[in-house]
Design a protein around this motif. Structure first.
Motif, mmCIF file in Angstrom:
data_model
loop_
_atom_site.group_PDB
_atom_site.id
_atom_site.type_symbol
_atom_site.label_atom_id
_atom_site.label_comp_id
_atom_site.label_asym_id
_atom_site.label_seq_id
_atom_site.Cartn_x
_atom_site.Cartn_y
_atom_site.Cartn_z
ATOM 1 N N SER A 163 0.667 -1.258 0.123
ATOM 2 C CA SER A 163 -0.270 -0.287 -0.404
ATOM 3 C C SER A 163 0.885 1.496 -0.085
ATOM 4 O O SER A 163 0.904 2.234 -1.154
ATOM 5 N N LYS A 164 2.061 1.160 0.677
ATOM 6 C CA LYS A 164 2.956 2.550 0.605
ATOM 7 C C LYS A 164 3.883 2.839 -0.373
ATOM 8 O O LYS A 164 4.012 3.365 -1.083
ATOM 9 N N LEU A 165 4.248 1.133 -1.217
ATOM 10 C CA LEU A 165 4.901 1.699 -2.139
ATOM 11 C C LEU A 165 4.477 1.748 -3.270
ATOM 12 O O LEU A 165 4.383 2.379 -4.549
ATOM 13 N N VAL A 166 2.925 1.477 -3.426
ATOM 14 C CA VAL A 166 2.123 1.378 -4.777
ATOM 15 C C VAL A 166 0.933 1.915 -5.121
ATOM 16 O O VAL A 166 0.469 2.993 -6.170
ATOM 17 N N LEU A 167 0.246 2.226 -3.641
ATOM 18 C CA LEU A 167 -1.558 2.758 -3.492
ATOM 19 C C LEU A 167 -1.085 4.305 -2.735
ATOM 20 O O LEU A 167 -1.688 4.851 -2.928
ATOM 21 N N GLY A 168 0.146 4.575 -2.666
ATOM 22 C CA GLY A 168 0.805 5.820 -2.135
ATOM 23 C C GLY A 168 0.299 6.102 -0.339
ATOM 24 O O GLY A 168 0.179 6.827 0.228
ATOM 25 N N GLY A 169 0.315 4.766 0.300
ATOM 26 C CA GLY A 169 -0.669 4.659 1.908
ATOM 27 C C GLY A 169 -1.279 4.053 1.963
ATOM 28 O O GLY A 169 -2.231 3.577 1.035
ATOM 29 N N VAL A 170 -1.610 3.555 3.414
ATOM 30 C CA VAL A 170 -2.551 3.161 3.814
ATOM 31 C C VAL A 170 -3.635 3.811 4.059
ATOM 32 O O VAL A 170 -3.249 5.618 4.812
ATOM 33 N N PRO A 171 -4.917 3.784 3.882
ATOM 34 C CA PRO A 171 -5.998 4.215 3.598
ATOM 35 C C PRO A 171 -6.520 4.849 5.287
ATOM 36 O O PRO A 171 -6.432 3.638 6.044
ATOM 37 N N GLU A 172 -6.140 5.816 5.164
ATOM 38 C CA GLU A 172 -6.930 6.350 6.658
ATOM 39 C C GLU A 172 -7.792 5.564 7.404
ATOM 40 O O GLU A 172 -8.752 5.988 6.640
ATOM 41 N N GLY A 173 -8.214 5.461 8.710
ATOM 42 C CA GLY A 173 -9.369 5.761 9.323
ATOM 43 C C GLY A 173 -9.354 3.945 9.863
ATOM 44 O O GLY A 173 -10.184 3.494 9.927
ATOM 45 N N GLY A 174 -8.636 3.405 9.814
ATOM 46 C CA GLY A 174 -8.241 1.927 10.203
ATOM 47 C C GLY A 174 -8.402 2.227 11.532
ATOM 48 O O GLY A 174 -7.578 2.646 12.276
ATOM 49 N N SER A 175 -8.980 1.674 12.236
ATOM 50 C CA SER A 175 -9.135 0.814 13.803
ATOM 51 C C SER A 175 -10.182 0.117 14.328
ATOM 52 O O SER A 175 -11.198 0.584 14.482
ATOM 53 N N SER A 176 -9.116 -0.878 14.778
ATOM 54 C CA SER A 176 -10.208 -1.492 15.916
ATOM 55 C C SER A 176 -10.918 -1.289 16.552
ATOM 56 O O SER A 176 -12.262 -1.157 16.516
ATOM 57 N N ARG A 177 -10.610 0.404 17.782
ATOM 58 C CA ARG A 177 -12.014 0.792 18.197
ATOM 59 C C ARG A 177 -12.869 1.557 17.800
ATOM 60 O O ARG A 177 -14.513 1.406 17.935
ATOM 61 N N GLU A 178 -12.314 2.358 16.848
ATOM 62 C CA GLU A 178 -13.318 2.959 15.902
ATOM 63 C C GLU A 178 -14.133 1.694 15.047
ATOM 64 O O GLU A 178 -15.356 1.790 14.754
ATOM 65 N N ALA A 179 -14.116 0.689 14.752
ATOM 66 C CA ALA A 179 -14.844 -0.626 13.928
ATOM 67 C C ALA A 179 -15.827 -0.673 15.115
ATOM 68 O O ALA A 179 -16.761 -0.933 14.134
ATOM 69 N N MET A 180 -15.156 -0.936 15.741
ATOM 70 C CA MET A 180 -16.158 -2.385 16.778
ATOM 71 C C MET A 180 -17.078 -1.093 17.479
ATOM 72 O O MET A 180 -18.532 -1.127 18.097
ATOM 73 N N ALA A 181 -17.205 0.595 17.602
ATOM 74 C CA ALA A 181 -17.867 1.327 17.861
ATOM 75 C C ALA A 181 -18.780 2.224 16.903
ATOM 76 O O ALA A 181 -20.120 2.035 16.964
ATOM 77 N N ALA A 182 -18.386 1.293 15.823
ATOM 78 C CA ALA A 182 -19.737 1.572 14.374
ATOM 79 C C ALA A 182 -20.681 -0.241 14.628
ATOM 80 O O ALA A 182 -21.432 0.166 14.170
ATOM 81 N N LEU A 183 -19.621 -1.065 15.578
ATOM 82 C CA LEU A 183 -20.898 -2.127 15.222
ATOM 83 C C LEU A 183 -21.770 -1.696 16.034
ATOM 84 O O LEU A 183 -22.750 -2.149 16.420
ATOM 85 N N GLU A 184 -21.147 -1.106 17.322
ATOM 86 C CA GLU A 184 -21.976 -0.680 18.284
ATOM 87 C C GLU A 184 -23.551 0.333 17.879
ATOM 88 O O GLU A 184 -24.311 0.159 17.921
ATOM 89 N N LYS A 185 -22.947 0.925 17.058
ATOM 90 C CA LYS A 185 -23.885 2.408 16.249
ATOM 91 C C LYS A 185 -24.806 1.132 15.506
ATOM 92 O O LYS A 185 -26.538 1.054 15.432
ATOM 93 N N ALA A 186 -24.498 0.515 14.446
ATOM 94 C CA ALA A 186 -24.677 -0.719 13.820
ATOM 95 C C ALA A 186 -26.472 -1.668 14.582
ATOM 96 O O ALA A 186 -27.488 -1.581 14.493
ATOM 97 N N ARG A 187 -25.287 -2.102 15.963
ATOM 98 C CA ARG A 187 -26.965 -2.561 16.300
ATOM 99 C C ARG A 187 -27.908 -1.898 17.192
ATOM 100 O O ARG A 187 -28.853 -2.824 17.192
ATOM 101 N N GLN A 188 -27.394 -0.767 18.031
ATOM 102 C CA GLN A 188 -28.308 0.183 18.168
ATOM 103 C C GLN A 188 -29.584 0.107 17.772
ATOM 104 O O GLN A 188 -30.561 0.755 18.414
ATOM 105 N N LEU A 189 -28.984 -0.012 16.247
ATOM 106 C CA LEU A 189 -29.937 0.940 15.463
ATOM 107 C C LEU A 189 -30.468 0.016 15.190
ATOM 108 O O LEU A 189 -31.886 0.031 13.905
ATOM 109 N N ALA A 190 -30.907 -1.258 14.858
ATOM 110 C CA ALA A 190 -31.240 -2.644 14.509
ATOM 111 C C ALA A 190 -30.680 -3.763 15.781
ATOM 112 O O ALA A 190 -29.890 -4.867 15.324
#
Length: 331
Positions: free
Chosen positions: A210-237
């Motif tokens: 990703s760093k050499l060919v694609l210009g870097g790892v995409p921003e936003g990857g986070s286990s903590r934020e991922a779990m928070a997003a799933l908590e939000k999904a469960r809250q809605l459904a």
């Protein structure tokens, strides 16, 4: 002399031309009245305001009936029949936004059930085409961006490593726009959490590529934020068992054993509706006993130690302690 005679004959034989010429000269010579000058802008402004107030035409009754029937079939998990109706609507109205993005979502859902990669790829490709057409109609629409991100995410599972990483980079903006424009769409939060967790756990080769060919790892990857997003999904459904399974797995791999147990306990109370729900329910039941045994051993060894608090269900809320990446649970 001949010119003068010809001019006189013209004026005598055709006097109406003189009237026309005289009228034109008079209109140019005499300035308009003041009242005319004030009245003219009001007369011109009316046609300009008319297009702004033009309402979008409603769907014809036949199209509306098909859309209603398709939504009903989709809620009854008759995806193939619902997709056929949306496709029928698109034959009549090729640029129908609702039919396009829902056809994309249904195509992904149906394609995911096939084990044959050829059929799977055909449905995912069709979903991508529907989603991109919807995106042309509403480039910043939450539904269209969700449909594009969903198609890309599922297509990436069939790609080689380089193409897969490129797809993950390309869908970043779509997955964020989906949750920003449609924060009430639980599936968009689930997809955002899956993407964030996957990017957060790139291996060494994926990060280097990703760093050499694609210009870097995409921003936003986070286990903590991922779990928070799933908590939000469960809250809605809260009755969606797939959300429970995804969140429990993330919590398990991040060492949040107690939260994983809580989520799996809640999953036990959700009755499976579809065959996919039944499979996920079994996976939840298989995941729970090892976690309970590990929690019991941990409690015996450290009776006074409490587990770290779980993540907040709100992504914008207070942040939990840093992730323990790579931490393995005792079995």
């Amino acid at each position: 002399m001949l010119v003068v005679i010809q001019l006189c004959l013209t004026l005598v034989l055709r006097p109406w031309r003189c009237w026309v010429v005289g009228g034109l000269l008079w209109s140019l010579a005499v300035p308009p009245a003041a009242g005319q000058i004030r009245h003219r802008p009001n007369h011109v402004a009316a046609p300009v305001a008319k297009p702004a107030s033009k309402a979008v035409p409603a769907d014809p009754p036949a199209v509306q009936a098909k859309l209603t029937r398709a939504a009903s079939l989709s809620s009854e998990f008759k995806d193939s029949e619902a997709l056929a109706l949306y496709q029928d609507v698109l034959k009549t109205v090729p640029s129908h936004y609702l039919a396009l993005w829902r056809a994309a979502v249904l195509s992904v859902r149906i394609g995911g059930r096939y084990s044959d990669e050829t059929r799977k790829a055909a449905y995912f490709d069709a979903a991508r085409r529907y989603a991109e057409r919807a995106l042309l109609i509403q480039p910043e629409g939450g539904e269209s961006n969700y449909a594009v991100a969903l198609a890309l995410f599922n297509q990436a599972s069939l790609y080689r490593a380089g193409a897969r990483l490129l797809a993950f980079r390309n869908l970043r903006s779509h997955v964020y726009l989906a949750t920003e424009r449609r924060p009430d769409l639980p599936e968009a939060w689930q997809l955002r959490g899956r993407w964030q967790y996957r990017v957060a756990h790139y291996n060494l080769l994926e990060r280097v590529y990703s760093k050499l060919v694609l210009g870097g790892v995409p921003e936003g990857g986070s286990s903590r934020e991922a779990m928070a997003a799933l908590e939000k999904a469960r809250q809605l459904a809260p009755q969606n068992i797939q959300f429970c399974y995804d969140l429990a797995r993330m919590c398990r791999y991040q060492g949040r054993r107690q939260r994983a147990i809580e989520v799996l306990r809640e999953a036990e109370k959700i009755p499976p509706v579809t065959s996919e729900d039944l499979v996920v329910s079994r996976l939840c039941r298989q995941m729970l006993p090892p976690l309970l045994r590990a929690a019991a051993r941990h409690q015996r060894r450290n009776p006074a130690q409490e587990e770290a608090p779980t993540v907040s269900p709100d992504p914008n809320g207070p942040k939990p302690p840093p992730d323990t990446l790579g931490k393995k649970e005792a079995r």
